[in-house]
Design a protein around this motif. Structure first.
Motif, PDB file in Angstrom:
ATOM      1  N   GLU A  74      -8.377  -5.977  12.185  1.00 38.26           N
ATOM      2  CA  GLU A  74      -8.903  -4.772  12.814  1.00 38.26           C
ATOM      3  C   GLU A  74      -7.818  -3.707  12.752  1.00 38.26           C
ATOM      4  N   VAL A  75      -8.209  -2.470  12.493  1.00 39.72           N
ATOM      5  CA  VAL A  75      -7.259  -1.364  12.435  1.00 39.72           C
ATOM      6  C   VAL A  75      -7.580  -0.386  13.559  1.00 39.72           C
ATOM      7  N   ASN A  76      -6.571  -0.040  14.327  1.00 35.01           N
ATOM      8  CA  ASN A  76      -6.685   0.984  15.364  1.00 35.01           C
ATOM      9  C   ASN A  76      -5.932   2.209  14.872  1.00 35.01           C
ATOM     10  N   LEU A  77      -6.646   3.285  14.618  1.00 34.75           N
ATOM     11  CA  LEU A  77      -6.044   4.530  14.169  1.00 34.75           C
ATOM     12  C   LEU A  77      -5.745   5.376  15.395  1.00 34.75           C
ATOM     13  N   VAL A  78      -4.483   5.728  15.560  1.00 36.15           N
ATOM     14  CA  VAL A  78      -4.058   6.503  16.731  1.00 36.15           C
ATOM     15  C   VAL A  78      -3.367   7.786  16.281  1.00 36.15           C
ATOM     16  N   TRP A  79      -3.366   8.767  17.140  1.00 34.95           N
ATOM     17  CA  TRP A  79      -2.703  10.036  16.847  1.00 34.95           C
ATOM     18  C   TRP A  79      -1.573  10.313  17.823  1.00 34.95           C
ATOM     19  N   ASP A  80      -1.410   9.455  18.796  1.00 40.58           N
ATOM     20  CA  ASP A  80      -0.365   9.630  19.785  1.00 40.58           C
ATOM     21  C   ASP A  80       0.455   8.359  19.859  1.00 40.58           C
ATOM     22  N   PRO A  81       1.721   8.354  19.586  1.00 39.54           N
ATOM     23  CA  PRO A  81       2.538   9.513  19.269  1.00 39.54           C
ATOM     24  C   PRO A  81       2.288   9.986  17.843  1.00 39.54           C
ATOM     25  N   PRO A  82       2.410  11.281  17.629  1.00 33.64           N
ATOM     26  CA  PRO A  82       2.177  11.787  16.281  1.00 33.64           C
ATOM     27  C   PRO A  82       3.272  11.337  15.326  1.00 33.64           C
ATOM     28  N   TRP A  83       2.885  11.220  14.059  1.00 35.43           N
ATOM     29  CA  TRP A  83       3.860  10.821  13.039  1.00 35.43           C
ATOM     30  C   TRP A  83       4.854  11.955  12.829  1.00 35.43           C
ATOM     31  N   SER A  84       6.105  11.576  12.561  1.00 33.20           N
ATOM     32  CA  SER A  84       7.141  12.548  12.205  1.00 33.20           C
ATOM     33  C   SER A  84       8.079  11.868  11.218  1.00 33.20           C
ATOM     34  N   TYR A 127       4.284   1.254   5.262  1.00 33.63           N
ATOM     35  CA  TYR A 127       5.067   0.614   6.317  1.00 33.63           C
ATOM     36  C   TYR A 127       6.417   1.311   6.465  1.00 33.63           C
ATOM     37  N   ASP A 128       7.118   1.496   5.346  1.00 31.86           N
ATOM     38  CA  ASP A 128       8.413   2.170   5.398  1.00 31.86           C
ATOM     39  C   ASP A 128       8.267   3.656   5.720  1.00 31.86           C
ATOM     40  N   LEU A 129       7.117   4.223   5.419  1.00 25.89           N
ATOM     41  CA  LEU A 129       6.851   5.621   5.741  1.00 25.89           C
ATOM     42  C   LEU A 129       6.684   5.815   7.254  1.00 25.89           C
ATOM     43  N   GLY A 130       6.477   4.731   7.972  1.00 28.79           N
ATOM     44  CA  GLY A 130       6.358   4.792   9.428  1.00 28.79           C
ATOM     45  C   GLY A 130       4.951   5.013   9.916  1.00 28.79           C
ATOM     46  N   LEU A 131       3.972   4.787   9.046  1.00 28.15           N
ATOM     47  CA  LEU A 131       2.579   4.972   9.461  1.00 28.15           C
ATOM     48  C   LEU A 131       2.042   3.777  10.239  1.00 28.15           C
ATOM     49  N   THR A 165      -1.161   5.225  12.138  1.00 30.09           N
ATOM     50  CA  THR A 165      -1.475   6.642  12.186  1.00 30.09           C
ATOM     51  C   THR A 165      -1.443   7.175  10.767  1.00 30.09           C
ATOM     52  N   LEU A 166      -1.671   8.447  10.615  1.00 35.06           N
ATOM     53  CA  LEU A 166      -1.553   9.128   9.328  1.00 35.06           C
ATOM     54  C   LEU A 166      -0.605  10.307   9.515  1.00 35.06           C
ATOM     55  N   THR A 167      -0.123  10.854   8.422  1.00 37.06           N
ATOM     56  CA  THR A 167       0.828  11.961   8.543  1.00 37.06           C
ATOM     57  C   THR A 167       0.203  13.147   9.269  1.00 37.06           C
ATOM     58  N   THR A 168      -1.062  13.437   8.997  1.00 38.65           N
ATOM     59  CA  THR A 168      -1.800  14.492   9.716  1.00 38.65           C
ATOM     60  C   THR A 168      -3.262  14.079   9.796  1.00 38.65           C
ATOM     61  N   PRO A 169      -4.018  14.611  10.742  1.00 35.03           N
ATOM     62  CA  PRO A 169      -5.449  14.309  10.795  1.00 35.03           C
ATOM     63  C   PRO A 169      -6.196  14.827   9.563  1.00 35.03           C
ATOM     64  N   HIS A 170      -5.620  15.800   8.863  1.00 37.40           N
ATOM     65  CA  HIS A 170      -6.263  16.380   7.682  1.00 37.40           C
ATOM     66  C   HIS A 170      -5.776  15.732   6.395  1.00 37.40           C
ATOM     67  N   CYS A 171      -5.147  14.567   6.522  1.00 35.71           N
ATOM     68  CA  CYS A 171      -4.634  13.849   5.347  1.00 35.71           C
ATOM     69  C   CYS A 171      -5.797  13.555   4.400  1.00 35.71           C
ATOM     70  N   PRO A 172      -5.592  13.719   3.072  1.00 29.08           N
ATOM     71  CA  PRO A 172      -6.683  13.489   2.122  1.00 29.08           C
ATOM     72  C   PRO A 172      -7.229  12.056   2.140  1.00 29.08           C
ATOM     73  N   VAL A 173      -6.416  11.100   2.601  1.00 22.94           N
ATOM     74  CA  VAL A 173      -6.884   9.708   2.619  1.00 22.94           C
ATOM     75  C   VAL A 173      -7.266   9.249   4.032  1.00 22.94           C
ATOM     76  N   ALA A 174      -7.529  10.203   4.928  1.00 24.89           N
ATOM     77  CA  ALA A 174      -7.850   9.863   6.317  1.00 24.89           C
ATOM     78  C   ALA A 174      -9.075   8.967   6.436  1.00 24.89           C
ATOM     79  N   GLU A 175     -10.011   9.109   5.515  1.00 25.49           N
ATOM     80  CA  GLU A 175     -11.216   8.283   5.590  1.00 25.49           C
ATOM     81  C   GLU A 175     -11.043   6.930   4.909  1.00 25.49           C
ATOM     82  N   ILE A 177       0.861  -1.185   0.000  1.00 21.44           N
ATOM     83  CA  ILE A 177       0.000   0.000   0.000  1.00 21.44           C
ATOM     84  C   ILE A 177       0.896   1.233   0.000  1.00 21.44           C
ATOM     85  N   TYR A 178       0.715   2.074  -0.992  1.00 20.90           N
ATOM     86  CA  TYR A 178       1.538   3.276  -1.113  1.00 20.90           C
ATOM     87  C   TYR A 178       0.737   4.525  -0.764  1.00 20.90           C
TER      88      TYR A 178
END
Length: 167
Positions: free
Chosen positions: A142-152, A91-95, A112-122, A81-82
C-alpha cells in the motif's frame, strides 16, 4: 474485639534513642548461581556475565518489522525506480519517507513527490505500489502519498547530491 498485646495493626517507628541495625547491603560478587557448585570461595571466583548471552541462540527472525530482510528487499526494489526528470532513484532523492513491513508481510510505503504538479503524480505512486508488491515474500503493498512535510533538496542522500553535483 480486643487483640492481645503481641498483635498490632501498626508498625511503630524506632524511638530516637533506639539503636537501629541495618542489614548488610547485597553485593553482586556475593551472589551464587544455584546451578553452580561453589567449590572455591566466592571472593576468588570470577563471573563471566556474557557467558549466557554469548551461548544463547539467536531468536528466529520475524517476517517483517524494522530492519528485517523483507523491509530491506522492499527498499532495494524502490531504489530501482528513477525519477524521469532527474537521474537519481526515488529513495535517494528523498521521496520515500518510510517503508514498513508488518508481521503478515504487508508493506506500507509512505512517500511524497517533489511538487503536487509533478508530471508523474498520477503514475509514480502506482509504480511504487507495484514494485513493492512484486518483492518475493510481500503479501500486499500500500502506498500513502503525503504532502506534509513537503519535499525539499535537504531530504536527498549524499549519493544523490553527488550525482547531481550539489556536493
Amino acid at each position: 474485639m480486643n487483640k492481645p498485646n503481641d498483635e498490632k495493626d501498626f508498625v511503630a517507628a524506632p524511638a530516637p534513642n533506639d539503636v537501629v541495625v541495618k542489614p548488610p547491603r547485597a553485593r553482586v560478587e556475593d551472589a551464587i548461581d544455584p546451578d553452580e557448585q561453589a567449590t572455591e570461595p566466592v571472593e576468588k571466583r570470577e563471573r563471566d556475565y556474557l557467558e549466557g548471552f554469548l551461548a544463547a541462540k539467536p531468536a528466529e527472525d520475524a517476517v517483517g518489522g524494522a530492519g528485517s530482510d523483507l523491509q530491506q528487499a522492499v527498499i532495494d526494489a524502490l531504489k530501482e525506480i528513477y525519477d524521469p526528470e532527474i537521474p537519481v532513484n526515488i529513495y535517494d532523492l528523498g521521496l520515500i519517507y518510510g517503508v514498513e513491513v508488518d508481521d503478515e508481510a504487508d508493506a506500507i510505503v509512505t512517500m511524497t513527490l517533489t511538487t503536487p504538479h509533478c508530471p508523474v503524480a498520477e503514475s509514480m505512486p502506482g509504480e511504487v505500489e507495484l514494485r513493492a508488491a512484486s518483492v518475493p515474500g510481500i503479501r500486499d503493498a500500500e502506498v500513502n502519498l503525503v504532502w506534509d512535510p513537503p519535499w525539499s533538496p535537504e531530504k536527498m542522500s549524499d549519493e544523490a547530491r553527488l550525482e547531481l553535483g550539489m556536493l
